[in-house]
Design an enzyme around this catalytic site. Structure first.
Site, short mmCIF file in Angstrom:
data_model
loop_
_atom_site.label_atom_id
_atom_site.label_comp_id
_atom_site.label_asym_id
_atom_site.label_seq_id
_atom_site.Cartn_x
_atom_site.Cartn_y
_atom_site.Cartn_z
N ASP A 1 -0.24 5.06 0.74
CA ASP A 1 -0.51 6.14 1.69
C ASP A 1 -0.49 5.64 3.13
O ASP A 1 -1.13 4.64 3.47
CB ASP A 1 -1.86 6.78 1.37
N ASP B 1 0.87 -1.17 0.00
CA ASP B 1 0.00 0.00 0.00
C ASP B 1 0.91 1.23 0.00
O ASP B 1 2.09 1.15 0.39
CB ASP B 1 -0.90 -0.03 1.24
N ASP C 1 -1.43 -0.09 6.16
CA ASP C 1 -1.76 0.57 7.43
C ASP C 1 -3.25 0.55 7.74
O ASP C 1 -3.64 0.90 8.85
CB ASP C 1 -1.36 2.05 7.36
#
Length: 220
Positions: A9, A7, A182
């Site tokens: 961001d 991922d 996250d």
């Protein structure tokens, strides 16, 4: 061969490129602060809470791309990379990517943020493969609409599997697979890989990872 999915961001970046792009345009007075800033923050909070309507958000995010010629957007993006993104790339993220590349793993960034914003970031990180939400284009200019399935939640799995098929690959092509994220929004894809890793996770993902005995790491 192994597969390493990242991922972007708040995982490889110590911040959110989607949010930062809108804030950058607001500061340049391309977008009206009074109209856009509160809405940008509202969408970001919805994303973190897992309640985001992705199509409503993409209408907000992609419409500004259709109002300006591509060469102007590219010029703004170069400034955005230098003034906003460069400081969000952490040494920990670079080291993680390097480790997988040295292991000759197939490295792919997979992100809900659109490919106009994220393409130059992937290149700056040295990752050649990017799966992102695709903004529709006509004659090289953006229409303000999304093309195909947004790369979000279960859509990440659909987009990844389509990408693998295009490259004559399947999940069975890999002995092992990693996904670093996250966000609670990525739990569906985290459950698909052999090595799910929570990176600086939100509270929901952290709790879920602890119950599943997944590794929890920080790149910051």
């Amino acid at each position: 061969m192994n597969l390493a999915l990242f991922d972007l961001d708040n995982t490889l970046l110590a911040g959110d490129s989607d949010f930062e792009w809108a804030q950058f345009l607001i500061e340049k007075r391309v977008l009206d602060r009074e109209v856009y800033e509160a809405r940008n923050m509202e969408f970001y909070e919805q994303y973190k809470a897992g309640t985001l309507d992705i199509h409503e958000f993409l209408d907000f995010q992609l419409k500004p791309l259709s109002r300006h010629p591509r060469n102007q957007l590219d010029a703004w993006h170069s400034e955005f990379m230098k003034n906003r993104i460069a400081q969000l790339i952490t040494p920990g993220a670079r080291e993680l990517i390097k480790r997988h590349m040295l292991g000759r793993d197939l490295c792919v960034i997979i992100t809900a943020t659109n490919s106009f914003v994220t393409g130059p970031i992937a290149r700056a990180l040295g990752i050649n493969h990017l799966i992102a939400t695709e903004p529709e284009q006509e004659d090289g200019e953006f229409t303000g609409k999304v093309l195909g399935v947004p790369c979000f939640r279960e859509g990440k799995i659909a987009r990844l599997e389509s990408w693998l098929d295009e490259h004559n690959l399947t999940w069975l092509s890999f002995l092992e697979s990693w996904f670093y994220s996250d966000s609670l929004n990525d739990i569906p894809l985290l459950n698909k890989v052999t090595h799910p890793v929570a990176v600086d996770p939100d509270a929901t993902l952290k709790g879920y990872a602890e119950k599943k005995a997944w590794p929890v790491i920080s790149l910051r």
